[in-house]
Structures are given as C-alpha cells and as structure tokens.
Design an enzyme around this catalytic site. Structure first.
Site, PDB file in Angstrom:
ATOM      1  CE  LYS A   1      -0.413   5.731   7.643  1.00 20.83           C
ATOM      2  NZ  LYS A   1      -1.761   6.297   7.799  1.00 20.83           N
TER       3      LYS A   1
ATOM      4  CG  ASP B   1       5.406   3.558   1.656  1.00 18.23           C
ATOM      5  OD1 ASP B   1       5.389   4.127   2.773  1.00 18.23           O
ATOM      6  OD2 ASP B   1       4.395   3.460   0.949  1.00 18.23           O
TER       7      ASP B   1
ATOM      8  CG  PHE C   1      -1.849   1.196   1.247  1.00 19.13           C
ATOM      9  CD1 PHE C   1      -3.046   1.149   0.543  1.00 19.13           C
ATOM     10  CD2 PHE C   1      -1.541   2.349   1.946  1.00 19.13           C
ATOM     11  CE1 PHE C   1      -3.912   2.230   0.543  1.00 19.13           C
ATOM     12  CE2 PHE C   1      -2.398   3.432   1.953  1.00 19.13           C
ATOM     13  CZ  PHE C   1      -3.588   3.374   1.251  1.00 19.13           C
TER      14      PHE C   1
END
Length: 388
Positions: A247, A218, A133
C-alpha cells in the site's frame, strides 16, 4: 455513454459500479470526470502517502521509466537494492527482504516461508484473528478471518484456527508447540480500523517465543508512517519474525515486501519463491521517493487535530473515533456508513464505508491542517444528512 456505464459493460461485476469516476489529482485533491473537486480522505485505501502527482514521485518514476523499466528477477538493478537497504535501515534489525507486487503477494510470501518452517519443524496449523484481513489469493485468504469473503472459496489447503482479536488468553490457548505461525495486524484495517488493547502484541510475541511459533505482522495498511511511526509494531514494542508491507510503500505504484528477521530471513532456498514483476525498477524508484520525502513529524503534528476534530462532532449518529495517526474510523451508533460516505462525497470529501457502522478516514500523509479543518467543519452536517 458515461464512463461508469462503460465500466459496467467492460468489467466483471465483483466491484459493482463505483459511485465516482475520477479523472485527475493533485496533492490531497482529486477531480471527477465532470470536474467536481473532492478532498481525498481515502488515499486509495491508505496508499497515496504523498498524495497525488507529488513532484518527487513524478520525477523519480519518470526518470526511472526512461532509464530502465523492467528487468525480471533474472538480473539485479540498483533501485531494488537501495530500497531493501533503506527498509532494513528503518527497521534497525538484521533481516532480509523479498519484493512483490502487492499486499496479498507479500502475505503469500510470508505464508510460504512459514510453511517451510512448519514442515521442517513438524508443525501443523496456523493461528489468525477473527475479522482479520490478509488478502484474496488462496493462501492469504486462508488466513483471513472475514467469513463473508472467505467461506465461499473453501476448503483451504491448511488448518487455520481463528481467535478473537485482542484476546491474549484466547491466543495463548490456541498456540501450542504444533502451531506454525500466528498472523496478526497491529491494527485491523478492513475490520474497521480496530487497534489492539495495550500489551496485546507484546503478549503475542511472548506466546510465540514460548511455543516456537513464528509471529507475522501484517502491516500492509499500518506501515510507512500511517500511524505516525515508520512501522506500527515499533510503537508496540515488539519485533515480528515476518513483516509484510505494501500500500503506502509505493505511494500509488504497485509494490509489496516481505521482511524476514533473523533466521526467518533465510528460510527460502534458491528457487523456492519468485516474482516476474516483484522489485520492478519503477516501483522501487517510487518507494524510494516515498521514504525519502515522507515527513513523520508532520503526520504526528496534524493527526491529533483530525482525531479531536472528528470527536468534537456532537451528533447522535457518532459513537466515537478509533485508530492511530492518520488512520481512523468514525464509529457510528447505527449501520449508516454507506450513507455517510454518500453524504461526504456530496459535500466534496471522499471517505470509505469500511464496515456498516464504521467510516474509514485515511488521508494522504501530506494533508494540511486547513484541509483537516475543512472536513471537521463539514462533518456534523454530513452526519445529519446521513442520519436522515
């Protein structure tokens, strides 16, 4: 009319209606609009690194918003420079930083940097992992190997070839001299907190070195102390060409970053990319507060307690626990993660059904041993209720 009813009438239906309406938070605790208290073991999907209303974060953001709230990218301000310097110091390698607003935008920057490299070198395709993702904008979604959210928005602008995560030989076969870049998560987050096999990421580095492809890590979820290291790749013994962050970096305020190491940090020329809000002074002040106040020793002290405590829940519904640091998944023997999430909320704990058979547990990095013990003590009963 309840807040949830108002939400349903006002918003597009892409989220459905969330089961809980939160009103406030303090530390690792949050309260809903009816006054019910919960221990937060989601942290806004691994975002609220310092928990809720942390004094240092509140002070930094309040001071900055009262001083200079926005500049755009037409001007330089000190918080963005301090943040870039701080990140580079923690990384300990020559690199350059681009600041964005979110994880998907950080990955868009990495995607565009890779395209710049690929077109210069005459390369034609990307490689990424199945069930990976990387975001929901079209570029990042092109690289996302989750069919349920990807396929309905194709065709995509580039050729992306997906390989099983953790299979070094499949990766080796897929990456040739025509490959632009390989996008990988050091641990797959939305797939259910799936760590790689030992040596996999070092093998990915070797494969990219041998073929000239860029390696993109990532770390939207895995960085900023979540796994017990500032960046998960540091524990895996490799340095990527491009690194993406978001995040937990902002502790609750929106920020993302794309870091280019060595030559990859100078692929963009003037005007090749930009962001009106990227590097916003208030978000940068929040990120600096996170980096200055996050205690990795504490994370590494309490993380084994959480894992071993969850593993000790002897229940037929629990298959095992996987993950790293304070980023775990309780893996189930049946697809009852949604039931576990509901039962946990009923008992006063917020967890996340990230996959039908996996419950994500990612508390604020300030979670205490007593708070961990509270969840561990309640967990067998939560599983029992979910099983019924």
């Amino acid at each position: 009319m309840s807040l949830l009813d108002r939400f349903e009438q006002a918003f597009m239906p892409n989220y459905g209606v969330p089961p809980v309406a939160l009103a406030r938070g303090e530390g690792t605790r949050v309260w809903d609009v009816d006054g019910k208290e919960y221990l937060d073991f989601i942290a806004g999907i691994a975002v609220s690194s310092l928990g809720h209303a942390h004094p240092a974060l509140v002070e930094a953001v309040s001071r900055q918003v009262a001083t200079l709230a926005h500049t755009s990218n037409l001007f330089v301000h000190e918080p963005e420079v301090l943040l870039a310097e701080k990140l580079l110091g923690l990384l300990g390698a020559p690199a350059r930083v681009f600041l964005a607003n979110s994880g998907t935008e950080a990955n868009e920057a990495a995607y565009k940097l890779a395209l710049t490299y690929g077109r210069r070198e005459g390369r034609s395709y990307f490689v990424a992992a199945e069930n990976g993702f990387h975001g929901r904008t079209i570029g990042a979604l092109s690289l996302t190997g989750k069919k349920s959210i990807r396929d309905q928005f194709g065709p995509f602008p580039v050729d992306v070839r997906f390989v099983p995560y953790g299979d070094a030989e499949a990766l080796r076969r897929a990456v040739t001299g025509d490959c632009i870049a390989v996008f990988l998560e050091p641990t797959q987050g939305e797939a259910g907190v799936v760590p790689p096999p030992e040596g996999y990421l070092r093998a990915a580095r070797e494969i990219c070195d041998a073929t000239g492809a860029l390696l993109v890590a990532d770390e939207i979820q895995s960085a900023i102390g979540r796994t017990g290291h500032w960046f998960a790749h540091q524990a895996d013994g490799f340095v990527p060409d491009l690194l993406t962050l978001a995040k937990g970096l902002g502790g609750g305020l929106p920020i993302g970053a794309c870091v280019g190491f060595g030559a990859a940090g100078t692929l963009f020329g003037k005007g090749d990319h930009g962001s009106t809000f990227g590097g916003n002074p208030v978000s940068c002040a929040a990120a600096l507060a996170v980096l200055d106040n996050l205690d990795l020793d504490h994370v590494n002290a309490v993380a084994p307690r959480l894992r071993s405590g969850l593993e000790s829940a002897a229940h037929p519904l629990l298959k095992g626990v996987r993950g790293r640091g304070l980023w775990l998944a309780a893996v189930l023997t049946e697809p009852r993660a949604a039931e576990v999430q509901r039962a946990a909320a009923g008992a006063g704990f917020l967890v996340n059904a990230v996959q039908p058979d996996a419950v994500r547990i990612a508390p604020p990095l300030v979670v205490t041993a007593d708070e961990i013990d509270a969840l561990v003590t309640a967990f067998p009963k939560i599983l029992e209720e979910a099983a019924q």
